[in-house]
Motif scaffolding. Sequence first.
Motif, PDB file in Angstrom:
ATOM      1  N   GLY A   8     -12.858  -1.138  -9.268  1.00  0.00           N
ATOM      2  CA  GLY A   8     -12.266   0.196  -9.341  1.00  0.00           C
ATOM      3  C   GLY A   8     -11.315   0.461  -8.187  1.00  0.00           C
ATOM      4  N   PRO A   9     -10.846   1.699  -8.041  1.00  0.00           N
ATOM      5  CA  PRO A   9      -9.850   2.020  -7.016  1.00  0.00           C
ATOM      6  C   PRO A   9     -10.325   1.646  -5.614  1.00  0.00           C
ATOM      7  CG  PRO A   9     -10.114   3.851  -8.545  1.00  0.00           C
ATOM      8  CD  PRO A   9     -11.192   2.876  -8.871  1.00  0.00           C
ATOM      9  N   MET A  10      -9.410   1.083  -4.839  1.00  0.00           N
ATOM     10  CA  MET A  10      -9.715   0.694  -3.467  1.00  0.00           C
ATOM     11  C   MET A  10      -8.766   1.383  -2.492  1.00  0.00           C
ATOM     12  SD  MET A  10     -10.402  -3.424  -3.769  1.00  0.00           S
ATOM     13  CE  MET A  10     -10.475  -3.587  -1.969  1.00  0.00           C
ATOM     14  N   ALA A  11      -9.323   1.839  -1.379  1.00  0.00           N
ATOM     15  CA  ALA A  11      -8.505   2.312  -0.269  1.00  0.00           C
ATOM     16  C   ALA A  11      -7.939   1.086   0.429  1.00  0.00           C
ATOM     17  CB  ALA A  11      -9.346   3.137   0.695  1.00  0.00           C
ATOM     18  N   VAL A  12      -6.619   1.012   0.541  1.00  0.00           N
ATOM     19  CA  VAL A  12      -5.987  -0.197   1.089  1.00  0.00           C
ATOM     20  C   VAL A  12      -4.865   0.182   2.038  1.00  0.00           C
ATOM     21  CG1 VAL A  12      -4.744  -2.329   0.560  1.00  0.00           C
ATOM     22  CG2 VAL A  12      -6.548  -1.535  -0.981  1.00  0.00           C
ATOM     23  N   SER A  13      -4.861  -0.450   3.193  1.00  0.00           N
ATOM     24  CA  SER A  13      -3.779  -0.322   4.158  1.00  0.00           C
ATOM     25  C   SER A  13      -3.297  -1.719   4.504  1.00  0.00           C
ATOM     26  CB  SER A  13      -4.281   0.402   5.413  1.00  0.00           C
ATOM     27  OG  SER A  13      -3.231   0.603   6.346  1.00  0.00           O
ATOM     28  N   SER A  14      -2.173  -1.822   5.184  1.00  0.00           N
ATOM     29  CA  SER A  14      -1.683  -3.144   5.558  1.00  0.00           C
ATOM     30  C   SER A  14      -2.688  -3.826   6.479  1.00  0.00           C
ATOM     31  CB  SER A  14      -0.318  -3.039   6.242  1.00  0.00           C
ATOM     32  OG  SER A  14      -0.387  -2.174   7.368  1.00  0.00           O
ATOM     33  N   ALA A  15      -2.844  -5.139   6.313  1.00  0.00           N
ATOM     34  CA  ALA A  15      -3.871  -5.899   7.026  1.00  0.00           C
ATOM     35  C   ALA A  15      -3.380  -6.301   8.412  1.00  0.00           C
ATOM     36  CB  ALA A  15      -4.281  -7.123   6.219  1.00  0.00           C
ATOM     37  N   ASN A  16      -3.307  -5.331   9.301  1.00  0.00           N
ATOM     38  CA  ASN A  16      -2.872  -5.579  10.670  1.00  0.00           C
ATOM     39  C   ASN A  16      -3.435  -4.503  11.590  1.00  0.00           C
ATOM     40  OD1 ASN A  16      -0.683  -3.964   9.143  1.00  0.00           O
ATOM     41  ND2 ASN A  16      -0.263  -3.488  11.286  1.00  0.00           N
ATOM     42  N   ARG A  17      -3.485  -4.810  12.864  1.00  0.00           N
ATOM     43  CA  ARG A  17      -3.829  -3.803  13.858  1.00  0.00           C
ATOM     44  C   ARG A  17      -2.668  -2.828  13.991  1.00  0.00           C
ATOM     45  NH1 ARG A  17      -8.589  -2.624  15.988  1.00  0.00           N
ATOM     46  NH2 ARG A  17      -7.642  -2.228  18.027  1.00  0.00           N
ATOM     47  N   SER A  18      -2.977  -1.578  14.223  1.00  0.00           N
ATOM     48  CA  SER A  18      -1.943  -0.556  14.361  1.00  0.00           C
ATOM     49  C   SER A  18      -0.957  -0.933  15.459  1.00  0.00           C
ATOM     50  CB  SER A  18      -2.599   0.787  14.685  1.00  0.00           C
ATOM     51  OG  SER A  18      -1.628   1.809  14.721  1.00  0.00           O
ATOM     52  N   GLY A  19       0.333  -0.869  15.128  1.00  0.00           N
ATOM     53  CA  GLY A  19       1.368  -1.214  16.084  1.00  0.00           C
ATOM     54  C   GLY A  19       1.777  -2.668  16.072  1.00  0.00           C
ATOM     55  N   HIS A  20       1.070  -3.504  15.290  1.00  0.00           N
ATOM     56  CA  HIS A  20       1.394  -4.920  15.176  1.00  0.00           C
ATOM     57  C   HIS A  20       2.072  -5.198  13.831  1.00  0.00           C
ATOM     58  CE1 HIS A  20      -1.487  -4.945  18.453  1.00  0.00           C
ATOM     59  NE2 HIS A  20      -1.137  -6.193  18.738  1.00  0.00           N
ATOM     60  N   PRO A  21       2.760  -6.327  13.699  1.00  0.00           N
ATOM     61  CA  PRO A  21       3.459  -6.632  12.452  1.00  0.00           C
ATOM     62  C   PRO A  21       2.477  -6.787  11.287  1.00  0.00           C
ATOM     63  CG  PRO A  21       4.238  -8.053  14.221  1.00  0.00           C
ATOM     64  CD  PRO A  21       3.025  -7.353  14.744  1.00  0.00           C
ATOM     65  N   PRO A  22       2.854  -6.352  10.082  1.00  0.00           N
ATOM     66  CA  PRO A  22       2.002  -6.551   8.911  1.00  0.00           C
ATOM     67  C   PRO A  22       1.840  -8.033   8.617  1.00  0.00           C
ATOM     68  CG  PRO A  22       4.171  -5.757   8.259  1.00  0.00           C
ATOM     69  CD  PRO A  22       4.113  -5.655   9.740  1.00  0.00           C
ATOM     70  N   ALA A  23       0.697  -8.388   8.058  1.00  0.00           N
ATOM     71  CA  ALA A  23       0.386  -9.800   7.805  1.00  0.00           C
ATOM     72  C   ALA A  23       1.019 -10.277   6.505  1.00  0.00           C
ATOM     73  CB  ALA A  23      -1.120 -10.001   7.746  1.00  0.00           C
ATOM     74  N   ALA A  24       1.719 -11.409   6.575  1.00  0.00           N
ATOM     75  CA  ALA A  24       2.296 -12.032   5.389  1.00  0.00           C
ATOM     76  C   ALA A  24       1.457 -13.196   4.896  1.00  0.00           C
ATOM     77  CB  ALA A  24       3.726 -12.503   5.677  1.00  0.00           C
ATOM     78  N   THR A  25       0.398 -13.534   5.653  1.00  0.00           N
ATOM     79  CA  THR A  25      -0.539 -14.579   5.243  1.00  0.00           C
ATOM     80  C   THR A  25      -1.956 -14.113   5.584  1.00  0.00           C
ATOM     81  OG1 THR A  25      -0.567 -15.741   7.374  1.00  0.00           O
ATOM     82  CG2 THR A  25       1.158 -16.380   5.792  1.00  0.00           C
ATOM     83  N   ALA A  26      -2.934 -14.744   4.938  1.00  0.00           N
ATOM     84  CA  ALA A  26      -4.326 -14.423   5.239  1.00  0.00           C
ATOM     85  C   ALA A  26      -4.666 -14.789   6.678  1.00  0.00           C
ATOM     86  CB  ALA A  26      -5.249 -15.150   4.269  1.00  0.00           C
ATOM     87  N   GLU A  27      -4.090 -15.871   7.183  1.00  0.00           N
ATOM     88  CA  GLU A  27      -4.360 -16.306   8.555  1.00  0.00           C
ATOM     89  C   GLU A  27      -3.839 -15.288   9.567  1.00  0.00           C
ATOM     90  OE1 GLU A  27      -5.845 -18.164  11.710  1.00  0.00           O
ATOM     91  OE2 GLU A  27      -6.315 -18.613   9.615  1.00  0.00           O
ATOM     92  N   GLN A  28      -2.644 -14.737   9.318  1.00  0.00           N
ATOM     93  CA  GLN A  28      -2.113 -13.700  10.202  1.00  0.00           C
ATOM     94  C   GLN A  28      -3.027 -12.473  10.209  1.00  0.00           C
ATOM     95  OE1 GLN A  28       1.918 -12.854   9.001  1.00  0.00           O
ATOM     96  NE2 GLN A  28       2.657 -14.891   9.557  1.00  0.00           N
ATOM     97  N   ALA A  29      -3.563 -12.133   9.034  1.00  0.00           N
ATOM     98  CA  ALA A  29      -4.491 -11.009   8.955  1.00  0.00           C
ATOM     99  C   ALA A  29      -5.761 -11.307   9.748  1.00  0.00           C
ATOM    100  CB  ALA A  29      -4.832 -10.706   7.500  1.00  0.00           C
ATOM    101  N   ARG A  30      -6.264 -12.525   9.614  1.00  0.00           N
ATOM    102  CA  ARG A  30      -7.507 -12.889  10.303  1.00  0.00           C
ATOM    103  C   ARG A  30      -7.310 -12.908  11.814  1.00  0.00           C
ATOM    104  NH1 ARG A  30     -11.338 -18.253   9.292  1.00  0.00           N
ATOM    105  NH2 ARG A  30     -13.201 -17.380  10.275  1.00  0.00           N
ATOM    106  N   GLU A  31      -6.134 -13.335  12.261  1.00  0.00           N
ATOM    107  CA  GLU A  31      -5.865 -13.355  13.699  1.00  0.00           C
ATOM    108  C   GLU A  31      -5.947 -11.949  14.292  1.00  0.00           C
ATOM    109  OE1 GLU A  31      -2.038 -15.130  13.966  1.00  0.00           O
ATOM    110  OE2 GLU A  31      -2.773 -17.188  13.673  1.00  0.00           O
ATOM    111  N   GLN A  32      -5.589 -10.946  13.500  1.00  0.00           N
ATOM    112  CA  GLN A  32      -5.581  -9.569  13.997  1.00  0.00           C
ATOM    113  C   GLN A  32      -6.902  -8.844  13.759  1.00  0.00           C
ATOM    114  OE1 GLN A  32      -1.999  -7.152  13.510  1.00  0.00           O
ATOM    115  NE2 GLN A  32      -1.006  -8.863  12.458  1.00  0.00           N
ATOM    116  N   LEU A  33      -7.554  -9.133  12.645  1.00  0.00           N
ATOM    117  CA  LEU A  33      -8.720  -8.340  12.238  1.00  0.00           C
ATOM    118  C   LEU A  33     -10.051  -9.050  12.438  1.00  0.00           C
ATOM    119  CD1 LEU A  33      -7.126  -6.928   8.982  1.00  0.00           C
ATOM    120  CD2 LEU A  33      -7.421  -5.725  11.143  1.00  0.00           C
ATOM    121  N   GLY A  34     -10.030 -10.372  12.507  1.00  0.00           N
ATOM    122  CA  GLY A  34     -11.215 -11.150  12.833  1.00  0.00           C
ATOM    123  C   GLY A  34     -12.435 -10.856  11.987  1.00  0.00           C
TER     124      GLY A  34
END
Length: 216
Positions: free
Chosen positions: A137-163
């Motif tokens: 069902g509906p999901m709350a979704v924001s860009s996968a990055n820490r605030s003020g950092h570049p948005p992630a274009a890969t899963a690895e970039q997201a993991r580096e920021q969000l761990g």
Amino acid sequence: MTTVYDCSAHEDRADGLAAAASAVRAGRLVVIPTDTVYGLGCDAFSAAAVSSLLAAKGRGPDLPVGVLVGSWSTVDGLVLSVPHTARVLIEAFWPGDLSIVLPHAPSLNWDLGRTRGTVMLRMPLHPVAIELLREVGPMAVSSANRSGHPPAATAEQAREQLGDSVAVYLDGGPTGDPVPSTIVDLTGDEPVVLREGAVSLAAVAEALGTEVRSAR
């Protein structure tokens, strides 16, 4: 424990989607590929999960979290009403890179931040995201990055920021240039483009058959 699933492999994709659905239902965070950038998502109706999402990003409730849906018809149950302009934009650009802002249904029990009674909705053009959304069902979704950092274009970039704040990472490959969605506000008498992203102002105006102004 954080797990990464390679969605290019059939078995891994099926396992990943099952794990992501389980995590969302348990109020945990997941990272998913979309047609714009990677998204950090959770159950839209869990205030605790949305609070965790904002904490993971290092962001406050002053910037509300948008909602992704898996079908056109889902919108009807989330908003006060669906005006003709919204129907036109949905038919023209969904699934795709256009977000619309509408007054949300007052009966909904959710807390997406300081929305002032509105909700930003989008149906992404990505098979992994669509499959998960249709499952949970509906999901709350924001860009996968820490605030003020570049948005992630890969899963690895997201993991580096969000761990380890994220339970499941669904790796759908690189998204390409990280261009955000275009946001159209339909809460007033006339449509207003709040952010021009992947869909141009001219394309929105052409679809609606009228001039559309930008908030900027």
